[in-house]
Scaffold this motif. Structure first.
Motif, PDB file in Angstrom:
ATOM      1  N   VAL B  13       0.805  -1.217   0.000  1.00  0.00           N
ATOM      2  CA  VAL B  13       0.000   0.000   0.000  1.00  0.00           C
ATOM      3  C   VAL B  13       0.843   1.273   0.000  1.00  0.00           C
ATOM      4  O   VAL B  13       0.309   2.383  -0.055  1.00  0.00           O
ATOM      5  CB  VAL B  13      -1.007   0.001   1.175  1.00  0.00           C
ATOM      6  N   GLY B  14       2.177   1.138   0.033  1.00  0.00           N
ATOM      7  CA  GLY B  14       3.064   2.304   0.016  1.00  0.00           C
ATOM      8  C   GLY B  14       2.827   3.194  -1.192  1.00  0.00           C
ATOM      9  O   GLY B  14       2.933   4.421  -1.105  1.00  0.00           O
ATOM     10  N   GLY B  15       2.477   2.602  -2.329  1.00  0.00           N
ATOM     11  CA  GLY B  15       2.259   3.357  -3.561  1.00  0.00           C
ATOM     12  C   GLY B  15       1.112   4.352  -3.460  1.00  0.00           C
ATOM     13  O   GLY B  15       0.957   5.221  -4.322  1.00  0.00           O
ATOM     14  N   LEU B  16       0.304   4.232  -2.412  1.00  0.00           N
ATOM     15  CA  LEU B  16      -0.786   5.206  -2.231  1.00  0.00           C
ATOM     16  C   LEU B  16      -0.248   6.606  -1.964  1.00  0.00           C
ATOM     17  O   LEU B  16      -0.962   7.596  -2.160  1.00  0.00           O
ATOM     18  CB  LEU B  16      -1.730   4.747  -1.103  1.00  0.00           C
ATOM     19  N   THR B  17       1.028   6.724  -1.536  1.00  0.00           N
ATOM     20  CA  THR B  17       1.612   8.074  -1.400  1.00  0.00           C
ATOM     21  C   THR B  17       1.721   8.728  -2.783  1.00  0.00           C
ATOM     22  O   THR B  17       1.577   9.943  -2.910  1.00  0.00           O
ATOM     23  CB  THR B  17       3.010   8.039  -0.725  1.00  0.00           C
ATOM     24  N   ASP B 230     -16.063  16.161 -12.638  1.00  0.00           N
ATOM     25  CA  ASP B 230     -16.317  15.737 -11.254  1.00  0.00           C
ATOM     26  C   ASP B 230     -15.037  15.120 -10.666  1.00  0.00           C
ATOM     27  O   ASP B 230     -14.179  14.663 -11.411  1.00  0.00           O
ATOM     28  CB  ASP B 230     -17.415  14.659 -11.222  1.00  0.00           C
ATOM     29  N   PRO B 231     -14.949  15.099  -9.313  1.00  0.00           N
ATOM     30  CA  PRO B 231     -13.794  14.431  -8.708  1.00  0.00           C
ATOM     31  C   PRO B 231     -13.730  12.965  -9.141  1.00  0.00           C
ATOM     32  O   PRO B 231     -14.752  12.281  -9.186  1.00  0.00           O
ATOM     33  CB  PRO B 231     -14.073  14.539  -7.197  1.00  0.00           C
ATOM     34  N   GLY B 232     -12.553  12.500  -9.491  1.00  0.00           N
ATOM     35  CA  GLY B 232     -12.375  11.116  -9.951  1.00  0.00           C
ATOM     36  C   GLY B 232     -12.573  10.112  -8.823  1.00  0.00           C
ATOM     37  O   GLY B 232     -12.496  10.450  -7.644  1.00  0.00           O
ATOM     38  N   SER B 233     -12.823   8.873  -9.229  1.00  0.00           N
ATOM     39  CA  SER B 233     -13.001   7.802  -8.242  1.00  0.00           C
ATOM     40  C   SER B 233     -11.665   7.120  -7.967  1.00  0.00           C
ATOM     41  O   SER B 233     -10.726   7.246  -8.748  1.00  0.00           O
ATOM     42  CB  SER B 233     -13.992   6.777  -8.784  1.00  0.00           C
ATOM     43  N   LEU B 234     -11.604   6.418  -6.834  1.00  0.00           N
ATOM     44  CA  LEU B 234     -10.418   5.615  -6.523  1.00  0.00           C
ATOM     45  C   LEU B 234     -10.886   4.222  -6.134  1.00  0.00           C
ATOM     46  O   LEU B 234     -11.654   4.059  -5.187  1.00  0.00           O
ATOM     47  CB  LEU B 234      -9.630   6.230  -5.355  1.00  0.00           C
ATOM     48  N   GLN B 235     -10.463   3.233  -6.920  1.00  0.00           N
ATOM     49  CA  GLN B 235     -10.768   1.830  -6.584  1.00  0.00           C
ATOM     50  C   GLN B 235      -9.491   1.156  -6.142  1.00  0.00           C
ATOM     51  O   GLN B 235      -8.538   1.054  -6.913  1.00  0.00           O
ATOM     52  CB  GLN B 235     -11.239   1.082  -7.826  1.00  0.00           C
ATOM     53  N   ILE B 236      -9.492   0.669  -4.904  1.00  0.00           N
ATOM     54  CA  ILE B 236      -8.300  -0.030  -4.400  1.00  0.00           C
ATOM     55  C   ILE B 236      -8.554  -1.535  -4.415  1.00  0.00           C
ATOM     56  O   ILE B 236      -9.562  -2.008  -3.882  1.00  0.00           O
ATOM     57  CB  ILE B 236      -7.952   0.441  -2.971  1.00  0.00           C
ATOM     58  N   HIS B 237      -7.637  -2.269  -5.047  1.00  0.00           N
ATOM     59  CA  HIS B 237      -7.699  -3.730  -5.082  1.00  0.00           C
ATOM     60  C   HIS B 237      -6.455  -4.265  -4.386  1.00  0.00           C
ATOM     61  O   HIS B 237      -5.339  -3.855  -4.726  1.00  0.00           O
ATOM     62  CB  HIS B 237      -7.690  -4.248  -6.519  1.00  0.00           C
ATOM     63  N   ASP B 247      -5.870  -0.086   7.637  1.00  0.00           N
ATOM     64  CA  ASP B 247      -5.355   0.991   8.472  1.00  0.00           C
ATOM     65  C   ASP B 247      -4.163   1.677   7.787  1.00  0.00           C
ATOM     66  O   ASP B 247      -4.063   2.917   7.745  1.00  0.00           O
ATOM     67  CB  ASP B 247      -4.945   0.378   9.816  1.00  0.00           C
ATOM     68  N   LEU B 248      -3.270   0.868   7.206  1.00  0.00           N
ATOM     69  CA  LEU B 248      -2.118   1.432   6.496  1.00  0.00           C
ATOM     70  C   LEU B 248      -2.569   2.259   5.296  1.00  0.00           C
ATOM     71  O   LEU B 248      -2.001   3.313   5.011  1.00  0.00           O
ATOM     72  CB  LEU B 248      -1.200   0.304   6.006  1.00  0.00           C
ATOM     73  N   SER B 249      -3.588   1.780   4.570  1.00  0.00           N
ATOM     74  CA  SER B 249      -4.079   2.518   3.396  1.00  0.00           C
ATOM     75  C   SER B 249      -4.541   3.906   3.815  1.00  0.00           C
ATOM     76  O   SER B 249      -4.272   4.900   3.138  1.00  0.00           O
ATOM     77  CB  SER B 249      -5.246   1.772   2.746  1.00  0.00           C
ATOM     78  N   ARG B 250      -5.222   3.962   4.935  1.00  0.00           N
ATOM     79  CA  ARG B 250      -5.702   5.255   5.442  1.00  0.00           C
ATOM     80  C   ARG B 250      -4.520   6.184   5.730  1.00  0.00           C
ATOM     81  O   ARG B 250      -4.524   7.351   5.374  1.00  0.00           O
ATOM     82  CB  ARG B 250      -6.531   5.024   6.713  1.00  0.00           C
ATOM     83  N   ARG B 251      -3.468   5.634   6.350  1.00  0.00           N
ATOM     84  CA  ARG B 251      -2.321   6.467   6.697  1.00  0.00           C
ATOM     85  C   ARG B 251      -1.566   6.941   5.447  1.00  0.00           C
ATOM     86  O   ARG B 251      -1.130   8.083   5.364  1.00  0.00           O
ATOM     87  CB  ARG B 251      -1.386   5.719   7.642  1.00  0.00           C
ATOM     88  N   PHE B 252      -1.391   6.055   4.470  1.00  0.00           N
ATOM     89  CA  PHE B 252      -0.628   6.440   3.276  1.00  0.00           C
ATOM     90  C   PHE B 252      -1.417   7.414   2.410  1.00  0.00           C
ATOM     91  O   PHE B 252      -0.842   8.252   1.716  1.00  0.00           O
ATOM     92  CB  PHE B 252      -0.257   5.199   2.452  1.00  0.00           C
ATOM     93  N   LEU B 253      -2.741   7.307   2.454  1.00  0.00           N
ATOM     94  CA  LEU B 253      -3.581   8.138   1.606  1.00  0.00           C
ATOM     95  C   LEU B 253      -3.993   9.421   2.329  1.00  0.00           C
ATOM     96  O   LEU B 253      -4.514  10.345   1.718  1.00  0.00           O
ATOM     97  CB  LEU B 253      -4.835   7.315   1.256  1.00  0.00           C
ATOM     98  N   SER B 254      -3.795   9.467   3.639  1.00  0.00           N
ATOM     99  CA  SER B 254      -4.216  10.593   4.493  1.00  0.00           C
ATOM    100  C   SER B 254      -5.716  10.799   4.503  1.00  0.00           C
ATOM    101  O   SER B 254      -6.180  11.906   4.742  1.00  0.00           O
ATOM    102  CB  SER B 254      -3.543  11.915   4.075  1.00  0.00           C
ATOM    103  N   ARG B 255      -6.483   9.772   4.173  1.00  0.00           N
ATOM    104  CA  ARG B 255      -7.945   9.838   4.280  1.00  0.00           C
ATOM    105  C   ARG B 255      -8.504   8.427   4.132  1.00  0.00           C
ATOM    106  O   ARG B 255      -7.745   7.482   3.879  1.00  0.00           O
ATOM    107  CB  ARG B 255      -8.545  10.773   3.225  1.00  0.00           C
ATOM    108  N   SER B 256      -9.834   8.306   4.251  1.00  0.00           N
ATOM    109  CA  SER B 256     -10.438   6.978   4.151  1.00  0.00           C
ATOM    110  C   SER B 256     -10.222   6.390   2.755  1.00  0.00           C
ATOM    111  O   SER B 256     -10.430   7.072   1.745  1.00  0.00           O
ATOM    112  CB  SER B 256     -11.936   7.065   4.437  1.00  0.00           C
ATOM    113  N   PRO B 257      -9.819   5.142   2.669  1.00  0.00           N
ATOM    114  CA  PRO B 257      -9.596   4.541   1.353  1.00  0.00           C
ATOM    115  C   PRO B 257     -10.897   4.061   0.703  1.00  0.00           C
ATOM    116  O   PRO B 257     -10.880   3.565  -0.423  1.00  0.00           O
ATOM    117  CB  PRO B 257      -8.693   3.350   1.669  1.00  0.00           C
ATOM    118  N   GLY B 258     -12.031   4.210   1.369  1.00  0.00           N
ATOM    119  CA  GLY B 258     -13.284   3.678   0.806  1.00  0.00           C
ATOM    120  C   GLY B 258     -13.294   2.168   0.883  1.00  0.00           C
ATOM    121  O   GLY B 258     -12.516   1.573   1.626  1.00  0.00           O
TER     122      GLY B 258
END
Lengths: 265, 265
Positions: B13-17, B230-237, B247-258
């Motif tokens: 999930v590091g790439g979410l930065t 419109d704001p783009g969507s983010l789909q995490i797989h 929890d890590l996704s939230r930290r790397f993205l600085s918001r809820s990952p959905g």
């Protein structure tokens, strides 16, 4: 069948600490070891994924014609042992039962500390197995995820490791544990550091020695002890090969691992 | 095709930065992110295995109909980018070129420190790309394998992390580096700690910001910028799902990952 090899698997090369103990007790047994280094570690992954990987690991060992499977990984034992025993006819031994036996070998053991991967702690496998066998135990289990990478980096006596040990162990020492269970096959390399770190009177337990005794008694019981007399062979198979894994294998085994083969599952 | 999503992949999930930086610059773009958490980390594995995993990751993104692939992982960029670009027609961007551009944006940069995974350092990809662009650079590259698990444990300001930073960085500080390249997508979370740790005059560089600028300029050049407003969507797989990865996704993205989806490759 008696002269068939014993099969061991682990997420990586940590399980070689168990192989080493078995070789000392049963030197004539041939051993096939599988380390799933392409997907290591298992300790931070989900129960479903760990189970899927463990089944693939066992199928590989069965294809090698082993007479018994030793799950030389606490995380895989914690999440997959029951489902593996259900699926396959071959005798399968995990590291948790022997670890629990080793803890309870001291009739005075009362306040038990356990350090392990996040996956092992969350499974409650140790806590459950201990509670079933002795009532009134006080158990403190803490995930210690940094210890595996610290051992792999060979930072055994490094300030970073000392700081990590303080964070993980001080709270359980404050609660007066009398026994510390090392519930991960990587941790035996930390024993010298832990002996210096822990106060007198805290007993250190790891499952490698007890596991080798269980392997011997099950083989005897099932009439599967090898009839060979020459020293047994050791074949190491890893799903990913690198200089680092070869170097780690040497450290976990305390000698040259011989030629390591790369395999796909 | 212009309105198709951008595809990103990383070992975890590091790439979410990098995703976060791209979202700030290109808020209308839809994004599909793949994190291969079942096999994370890539950084300690062999070049062949990293390449095999990277090809599987790209094929997954192609099946999702992406218009461009961003390799949001330094290790995968270092070992697999050339072979990915050879195999697939779609535009593919890695994080190393932008990182190198960011380092050289300062015409006075002369003594460059690089910290990265073992795999990235051993590939010499950064060292090579820097040396090609400016002669006379003095480059110190050090594998810093403990930093990823320390970041994942959220021990950003922990004595264990400080001790690790001393071991990794003191030798390059003694040699007078003027720039420190954070060549792993996990490291941006350490920036506040590093700013306090490094002496004045050492410039910190990470590739996330520069990479997002390169994504924008390539999209513009290829006439592939989304026409949506419109704001783009983010789909995490992710290939493995657990509380920890969420929890890590939230930290790397600085918001809820959905909602995160678990997928098999």
């Amino acid at each position: 069948m008696r002269n068939a090899p014993l099969g061991f698997f682990d997420s990586g090369v940590g399980g070689l600490t168990v192989v080493r103990a078995v070789q000392q007790l049963l030197p004539a047994e041939d051993i096939v070891y599988l380390g799933d280094t392409a997907r290591v570690p298992y300790g931070s992954k989900s129960p479903e994924t760990i189970r899927q990987f463990a089944h693939e690991d066992v199928r590989f060992l069965l294809d090698q014609g082993v007479k018994m499977v030793v799950v030389a990984c606490n995380t895989a034992t914690a999440h997959a042992l029951p489902s593996l025993m259900e699926r396959y006819q071959i005798p399968i031994i995990g590291v948790i039962e022997p670890g629990v036996e080793a803890v309870l070998a001291d009739p005075g053991a009362q306040r038990i500390g356990i350090i392990a991967t996040r996956g092992t702690v969350r499974s409650h496998a140790y806590q459950h197995a201990l509670a079933l066998r002795r009532t009134g135990l006080i158990i403190h289990a803490t995930p210690a995820p940094l210890l595996v990478p610290l051992v792999e980096e060979d930072w055994l006596d490094h300030p970073s490791t000392h700081a990590a040990l303080h964070t993980y162990l001080d709270p359980m020492l404050d609660r007066g544990i009398d026994t510390l269970m090392l519930a991960c096959t990587h941790y035996p390399l930390l024993i010298p550091v832990l002996k210096a770190f822990l106060p007198d009177g805290v007993r250190l337990v790891d499952s490698a020695t007890t596991c080798s005794e269980l392997v011997k008694s099950r083989l005897t019981e099932l009439d599967l002890v090898s009839e060979k007399t020459d020293p047994g062979s050791l074949q190491i198979h890893l799903t990913d090969l690198s200089d680092q894994f070869e170097d780690l294998s040497r450290r976990f085994l305390s000698r040259s691992p011989g030629r390591i083969q790369r395999v796909s599952l």
